[in-house]
Design a protein around this motif. Structure first.
Motif: not given
Length: 303
Positions: A89-92, A97-101, A123-134, A137-141
């Motif tokens: 969970i901590e690793g995820l 944090s990397y993706y948010q940066t 914007r395409k890059g931002v969308a890709t990072f948004d997808s990875r972040i989400e 989060v799902a994996q953490i849960l």
């Protein structure tokens, strides 16, 4: 990588970028076009490598999360599996944090460009990072919900023997085991709930700000959709239902832990390489856009 791809990459890197000072003579247009083609090929190869490495990272994380979701601690392994889940969970969270940066850097590029990237590319890059972040989060849960829930075991149980004082009792091992492992569950849940709550607060503030400045409807809709998802995730994290798991023994848990530590080390190396290649790709894409614009402005217009 095939030999032909290696040759293309070598030629592309060896091709000097045309100077952007002044306009080239018409006779040199072909050289500019060749140089642009080489840069485009180099950017494409970097992107292919970036996608391949990203796919490998995602696949390995899915294997780790999937494996941990299916297992739990036995009285023999005590809390080893729970500790592995907390570490995961901590690793995820760290990967988020990397993706948010990187996402924030692209958002800043939209406001104050330092690279020659189009708004669509950013914007395409931002969308890709948004997808990875989400996804993280799902994996953490998913890992959190596989941690054991509290069960009402009696603290002591009868041994079946008695003496002059009456029935003899002893500590209930099931109660002790559940108490040990749910300590990790409670700690993880507290942290996740706090972080989701903070995210909800920020998204609510952002929603008000977007509406106040009459931001484009799609931007408001995206923020509202993410806010709804965070609220849903908060409800999931607070849910008492835990995933069904198979309890494993001490030896099996030790072997899995060893494999997990190896996988984590390799993933850290892959992440370092991924973001190095990502930075290289952005620079190359910027150079491609710059060369393309210079060639376009230098090419004689025909009527």
């Amino acid at each position: 990588m095939k030999a032909s791809r290696i040759l293309i990459l070598a030629v592309a890197f060896a091709t000097p970028a045309p100077s952007l000072r002044g306009q080239p003579a018409v006779s040199s247009t072909a050289k500019w076009e060749a140089a642009l083609t080489a840069r485009e090929q180099r950017a494409d190869l970097l992107l292919d490598e970036l996608k391949a490495l990203d796919a490998r990272i995602e696949g390995r994380i899915e294997v780790i999360v999937g494996s941990l979701r299916r297992i739990g601690d036995s009285k023999d392994s005590r809390t080893k599996v729970a500790r592995m889940k907390i570490q995961t969970i901590e690793g995820l969270k760290n990967s988020i944090s990397y993706y948010q940066t990187k996402r924030a850097a692209l958002q800043e590029e939209l406001r104050k460009p330092t690279l020659r990237l189009t708004d669509e590319q950013k914007r395409k890059g931002v969308a890709t990072f948004d997808s990875r972040i989400e996804k993280r989060v799902a994996q953490i849960l998913a890992v959190q919900k596989s941690l054991p829930a509290h069960q009402d075991y009696e603290k002591h149980k009868a041994t079946g023997n008695s003496d002059w004082r009456g029935t003899i009792y002893e500590d209930n091992e099931d109660h002790e085991q559940n108490r040990r492992v749910t300590g990790y569950t409670n700690s993880a849940t507290t942290k996740i709930v706090k972080e989701l709550g903070g995210s909800i607060t920020r998204l609510e503030q952002q929603s008000r700000a977007l509406k106040t400045r009459n931001a484009p409807a799609p931007e408001i809709a995206r923020n509202d959709a993410l806010l709804a998802e965070r609220r849903k995730q908060l409800a999931i994290s607070l849910s008492p239902t835990a995933s069904k798991t198979k309890d494993i023994g001490k030896k099996e848990a030790a072997n899995l832990d060893k494999a997990l530590q190896t996988a984590i080390g390799e993933l850290l190396e892959d992440f370092t390489t991924l973001f190095a290649r990502y930075s290289a790709y952005l620079r190359e894409l910027s150079d491609v856009n710059q060369a393309r614009a210079a060639l376009s402005s230098a090419t004689p217009k025909t009527s």
